[in-house]
Design a protein around this motif. Sequence first.
Motif, short mmCIF file in Angstrom:
data_model
loop_
_atom_site.label_atom_id
_atom_site.label_comp_id
_atom_site.label_asym_id
_atom_site.label_seq_id
_atom_site.Cartn_x
_atom_site.Cartn_y
_atom_site.Cartn_z
N MET A 270 85.61 -56.28 18.44
CA MET A 270 85.28 -56.72 19.80
C MET A 270 85.79 -55.70 20.82
O MET A 270 85.12 -55.40 21.81
CB MET A 270 85.90 -58.09 20.06
CG MET A 270 85.53 -58.69 21.38
SD MET A 270 83.76 -59.02 21.55
CE MET A 270 83.68 -60.68 20.92
N ASP A 271 86.97 -55.17 20.54
CA ASP A 271 87.59 -54.24 21.47
C ASP A 271 86.74 -52.97 21.62
O ASP A 271 86.44 -52.53 22.73
CB ASP A 271 88.98 -53.90 20.93
CG ASP A 271 89.83 -53.29 22.01
OD1 ASP A 271 89.80 -53.83 23.13
OD2 ASP A 271 90.48 -52.26 21.73
N THR A 272 86.35 -52.41 20.49
CA THR A 272 85.52 -51.19 20.51
C THR A 272 84.20 -51.50 21.22
O THR A 272 83.71 -50.70 22.01
CB THR A 272 85.22 -50.72 19.07
OG1 THR A 272 86.44 -50.73 18.35
CG2 THR A 272 84.62 -49.34 19.03
N TYR A 273 83.65 -52.67 20.92
CA TYR A 273 82.35 -53.03 21.49
C TYR A 273 82.43 -53.12 23.01
O TYR A 273 81.64 -52.51 23.72
CB TYR A 273 81.89 -54.38 20.89
CG TYR A 273 80.49 -54.76 21.30
CD1 TYR A 273 79.39 -54.22 20.65
CD2 TYR A 273 80.26 -55.66 22.34
CE1 TYR A 273 78.10 -54.56 21.02
CE2 TYR A 273 78.97 -56.00 22.72
CZ TYR A 273 77.89 -55.44 22.06
OH TYR A 273 76.62 -55.77 22.43
N THR A 274 83.40 -53.89 23.52
CA THR A 274 83.48 -54.07 24.98
C THR A 274 83.80 -52.74 25.65
O THR A 274 83.22 -52.41 26.69
CB THR A 274 84.54 -55.14 25.37
OG1 THR A 274 85.76 -54.82 24.71
CG2 THR A 274 84.08 -56.53 24.99
N LYS A 275 84.69 -51.96 25.04
CA LYS A 275 85.04 -50.66 25.64
C LYS A 275 83.84 -49.72 25.67
O LYS A 275 83.64 -48.97 26.63
CB LYS A 275 86.18 -50.00 24.85
CG LYS A 275 87.53 -50.62 25.13
CD LYS A 275 88.67 -49.59 25.01
CE LYS A 275 89.99 -50.19 25.46
NZ LYS A 275 90.65 -50.97 24.38
N SER A 276 83.01 -49.77 24.60
CA SER A 276 81.91 -48.81 24.49
C SER A 276 80.89 -48.98 25.62
O SER A 276 80.17 -48.04 25.96
CB SER A 276 81.21 -48.92 23.13
OG SER A 276 80.42 -50.10 23.10
N ILE A 277 80.83 -50.19 26.22
CA ILE A 277 79.89 -50.36 27.33
C ILE A 277 80.60 -50.73 28.63
O ILE A 277 79.96 -51.12 29.62
CB ILE A 277 78.77 -51.38 26.98
CG1 ILE A 277 79.35 -52.67 26.43
CG2 ILE A 277 77.80 -50.79 25.98
CD1 ILE A 277 78.31 -53.79 26.27
N GLY A 278 81.92 -50.65 28.62
CA GLY A 278 82.68 -50.84 29.85
C GLY A 278 82.61 -52.24 30.42
O GLY A 278 82.42 -52.42 31.62
N ILE A 279 82.74 -53.26 29.55
CA ILE A 279 82.74 -54.65 30.06
C ILE A 279 84.05 -55.33 29.67
O ILE A 279 84.74 -54.89 28.73
CB ILE A 279 81.55 -55.47 29.49
CG1 ILE A 279 81.56 -55.46 27.94
CG2 ILE A 279 80.23 -54.94 30.03
CD1 ILE A 279 80.63 -56.48 27.32
N GLU A 280 84.39 -56.41 30.40
CA GLU A 280 85.63 -57.14 30.10
C GLU A 280 85.43 -58.10 28.94
O GLU A 280 86.28 -58.24 28.08
CB GLU A 280 86.09 -57.94 31.33
CG GLU A 280 86.55 -57.08 32.51
CD GLU A 280 87.69 -56.15 32.12
OE1 GLU A 280 88.59 -56.58 31.38
OE2 GLU A 280 87.65 -54.98 32.56
N GLU A 281 84.29 -58.78 28.95
CA GLU A 281 84.01 -59.70 27.84
C GLU A 281 82.51 -59.89 27.64
O GLU A 281 81.73 -59.63 28.54
CB GLU A 281 84.71 -61.05 28.03
CG GLU A 281 84.39 -61.75 29.32
CD GLU A 281 85.10 -63.12 29.39
OE1 GLU A 281 84.49 -64.05 29.94
OE2 GLU A 281 86.24 -63.22 28.89
N VAL A 282 82.17 -60.34 26.43
CA VAL A 282 80.75 -60.53 26.12
C VAL A 282 80.28 -61.88 26.66
O VAL A 282 81.10 -62.75 26.98
CB VAL A 282 80.47 -60.45 24.60
CG1 VAL A 282 80.82 -59.08 24.07
CG2 VAL A 282 81.20 -61.55 23.84
N VAL A 283 78.96 -62.05 26.74
CA VAL A 283 78.39 -63.32 27.18
C VAL A 283 77.52 -63.87 26.05
O VAL A 283 77.41 -63.24 25.01
CB VAL A 283 77.51 -63.12 28.44
CG1 VAL A 283 78.34 -62.59 29.59
CG2 VAL A 283 76.33 -62.20 28.15
#
Length: 460
Positions: A270-283
Amino acid sequence: MDAIRTYLDAHKHSHLDALKEILRVPSVSTSPEHAGDVQALAEHLRNHLESIGLKKATVHSTPGHPIVTAEWLHAPDAPTVLIYGHYDVQPADPLELWETPPFEPTQKGDRLYARGASDDKGQSFIHVCALEAWLATEQRLPVNVKILLEGEEEIGSPNLVPFLEENKVWCACDTVLVSDTAMFGKNQPSITVGLRGLAYLEVHVEGPTRDLHSGVYGGAAPNPATILNDMLSQCIDLKTGKILIPGFYDEVIELTKAEQVAVHALPFSMDTYTKSIGIEEVVGEPEYTVHERVSSRPTFDVNGLWGGYQGEGAKTVLPAKAGAKVSMRLVPNQDPQSTADKFNSFIHSIAPPSVRVNVINHHGGSPVVMDLTSDPIQKAAQAFKEVYQTEVFFTREGGSIPIIADFKRVLGVDSVLMGFGLNEDGLHSPNESFSIEDFYRGREVSARFLAHMASDGTEN
Ligand code: BES
Ligand code: ZN
């Protein structure tokens, strides 16, 4: 394979140079001002296919952009592989966000930057290089090959479907091979066994006959921008991730238990994913994993939104008109037309009488899933494994390639989606790029896949 591998090694640079030449042509299918570029690239590709020894290389005119075909059919007892790719690209806008010019391919480290580097010029050219290596070293191909390159994939392939229907005999094959998808990750090769479909619409809302002073009229005159916003927000509940258009989920097939187990086993951070697109959390839907949400679940997205004052500073205006582009990604067994109809009826049912609403249906495409145990898919996985020396994942992806469903419907064949891209390639974004190492390795995967297709599998 040794001679072919030696040839591919010796021709790395000439293949990369040939790809760069293709990338220099701004073949943007959606822009009428680039129609000449699309045509010129079609002719260039035709000449290239002929120069490597393919037969009957032809540019077919259509009411839109041309289709390029070529063939090599001298393996009488072997299967026929139809290689599909697209040579059109998305617009490069916004240009100011590109670090290097989009149509001047630029190498930085292992990556080649240009619009279309990954989607789909780089990926589809991999197979052309593999065919060249076979023909140059063996003077033959292990299977019969037909090449089909279109210039309208990014606008929904409007002329390829009629072409397939009118040229069923020429297009007949045992399997379709496509590289226009992504690998699961760097050094994590994967075969894509599912793609989402698409319904794409545009909503226009009109109120007063002219833009009004929002102080003088605000409070009594209907505001098309506010009303559009309200209607769009009734289409999805952002808290639960559920789409609220009546009947939207009626045809949706849930993943089987076995498929869920396979998806949950895929590595994910999750960390890599959110960082890769510059978001705080997924929806989205909390009860589904992120991978499920972006590959096996349908979506509702606003792709564009306009109305009122967009310039700098403030203007107190009550706009006369507003509009939005809306897309819905679809999963089996949703149908693009009936989904578009459901959206259209819902929007009209909630539109207040104070405004006029018009819904336009753009292109669409059906979702697909493939049987991962099929012989061609297993052979593709084998070829990947031999070159990348690692296990191959089978994944569903969230993007759409509408023609894949038509290959099944019109020709009755499944496709092998042998992607060499990565999510980080930035498809449709500024600074699109492609891994040069994967471009090189892909050529050998393709060459090996063709060899495996010629055998009955017992010698591997
Ligand atoms: N190469 C993509 C599709 C894709 C991207 C598949 C990533 C899997 C992973 C293709 O060129 C594309 O962008 N297709 C459009 C289709 C549309 C214009 C009908 C899409 O998915 O938006
Ligand atoms: Zn593509």
